[in-house]
Enzyme design. Sequence first.
Site, short mmCIF file in Angstrom:
data_model
loop_
_atom_site.label_atom_id
_atom_site.label_comp_id
_atom_site.label_asym_id
_atom_site.label_seq_id
_atom_site.Cartn_x
_atom_site.Cartn_y
_atom_site.Cartn_z
N LYS A 45 0.81 -1.21 0.00
CA LYS A 45 0.00 0.00 0.00
C LYS A 45 0.85 1.27 0.00
O LYS A 45 1.89 1.33 0.66
CB LYS A 45 -0.88 0.04 1.26
CG LYS A 45 -2.00 -0.98 1.29
CD LYS A 45 -2.85 -0.79 2.53
CE LYS A 45 -3.74 -1.96 2.85
NZ LYS A 45 -4.85 -2.15 1.92
N ARG A 68 -23.45 -2.93 -3.13
CA ARG A 68 -24.85 -2.73 -3.55
C ARG A 68 -25.01 -1.43 -4.34
O ARG A 68 -25.71 -1.38 -5.33
CB ARG A 68 -25.75 -2.65 -2.31
CG ARG A 68 -25.94 -3.96 -1.60
CD ARG A 68 -27.20 -4.62 -2.07
NE ARG A 68 -27.53 -5.79 -1.29
CZ ARG A 68 -28.23 -6.80 -1.79
NH1 ARG A 68 -28.65 -6.77 -3.04
NH2 ARG A 68 -28.51 -7.84 -1.03
N GLY A 119 -10.61 -2.92 9.24
CA GLY A 119 -10.22 -3.10 10.63
C GLY A 119 -11.37 -3.18 11.60
O GLY A 119 -11.17 -3.17 12.81
N SER A 137 -7.61 -7.53 8.67
CA SER A 137 -7.40 -7.89 10.07
C SER A 137 -8.03 -9.24 10.40
O SER A 137 -7.63 -9.91 11.34
CB SER A 137 -8.02 -6.81 10.95
OG SER A 137 -7.72 -5.53 10.42
#
Lengths: 294, 164
Positions: A80, A164, A152, A235
């Site tokens: 990242k 959606r 997280g 996580s």
Amino acid sequence: MGANIIDLKTGLAEMLKGGVIMDVVTAEQAKIAEDAGAVAVMALERVPSDIRKAGGVARMSPPELIEEIMKVSSIPVMAKCRIGHFAEAQLLQEIGVDYIDESEVLTPADEQYHINKHGFKVPFVCGAKNLGEALRRIGEGAALMRTKGEPGTGNIVEAVRHMRRINAEIKKATNMDEAELMGFAKDIGAPFELLKIVRELGKLPVPNFAAGGIATPADAALCMQLGAETVFVGSGIFKSDNPDKFAKAIVKATAHYDDPAIVLEASKELGGVAMRGTEISEIDEPMRMANRGW
Amino acid sequence: MAVKTPKHFAEVDGFILPGGESTTMLKLIERFDLWDALSKEFAQKPVWGICAGSILLAETVTSPEQKAFEIIPMTVERNGYGRQLDSHTAEIDGYEVSFIRAPVIKDVANDIEIKASHQGDPVWVAHGQNMATTFHPELTFNFPSPMHKTFVNMVSAEMLKARP
């Protein structure tokens, strides 16, 4: 490169479909992830829930850590960089990672602009909450999209909302004529030419994966049935009781997401409880990662 | 169509082992107990391995060494060109294809038919009713590829042979 062929950057994303991409913070975790059947790993200094706890500024992981994880992994390694931090992205390209995630999980470096990703040879994945945001990122050169979710938290509600919303907006676009489409492009701030492609295809022009809050095999199956083509688990795995069993169970549920009997089997194989979840309303507005970027 | 379980294997006349990560595919084939079922199918029906799929069909795999179905007598080196930054496109048989973290075929048995080479190494090979391509002819808007046509012919030929 010819117009007849799918871009090489998106081509790699095509190869990751139907799988699980796992956040790892050590070489040892990378091995556990690979052995459990991950299709790729995301090399991080801290998983999102720990970033949340630690507070302060979250930056690109140290290069040595990423290199160590690359050394032990035979599957693709992603890393990242901060939103808009093109210098971090340049470093990641120099290191030779296989994919860069311009991610809201880290503290944004630029509040006005995202990275011009066309200028890089390494492919980028970016997060989006809605169709306009997804097409702006693709317009900047992202080769793969994912939901933002709320990382997280172990709470799937935001990823579901984003999935959606994008599905609904794509459906809406497919029924529009050209004049309506221009109005829609203005309303959602999407590049018109890309929106036209979405109308033709009935889907995004690059794969769309789910991320943010996936904590159980059923969460993964839910995202896949809503149209995600792969899931990122941050996580959820290494914050669970038994990461190895948990990782294997999520891989199994994702591969067979449309077979509840197999997802049930996977759910029984967890070997412990999932990470503790966080209700979104417990998180102060400025601390919500999904709101970072535009 | 995508087939993931043995009960669906019987419904197809030929298999394509697609691209992806061979490490992941190998682990899932073993964990989901598909090894024996697939071996049995591959012994009877034509199979085409694409990229990671070609690795799984090889007799020998290097960097790292790993198990394979040993259907095609060749040695394949994983990620032979390098990482994603070394992914590239090329024209094979007048058709544009992608090499994505692709393997390299290092050695082939004498009875293998080399249908195309790239940078000095075989990239499209056939052996009996099976074939392998280290590149992706399917990541295109220009269907069908010469490779797809060849494989369809191989499958049709086998089906004709099987007819009483």
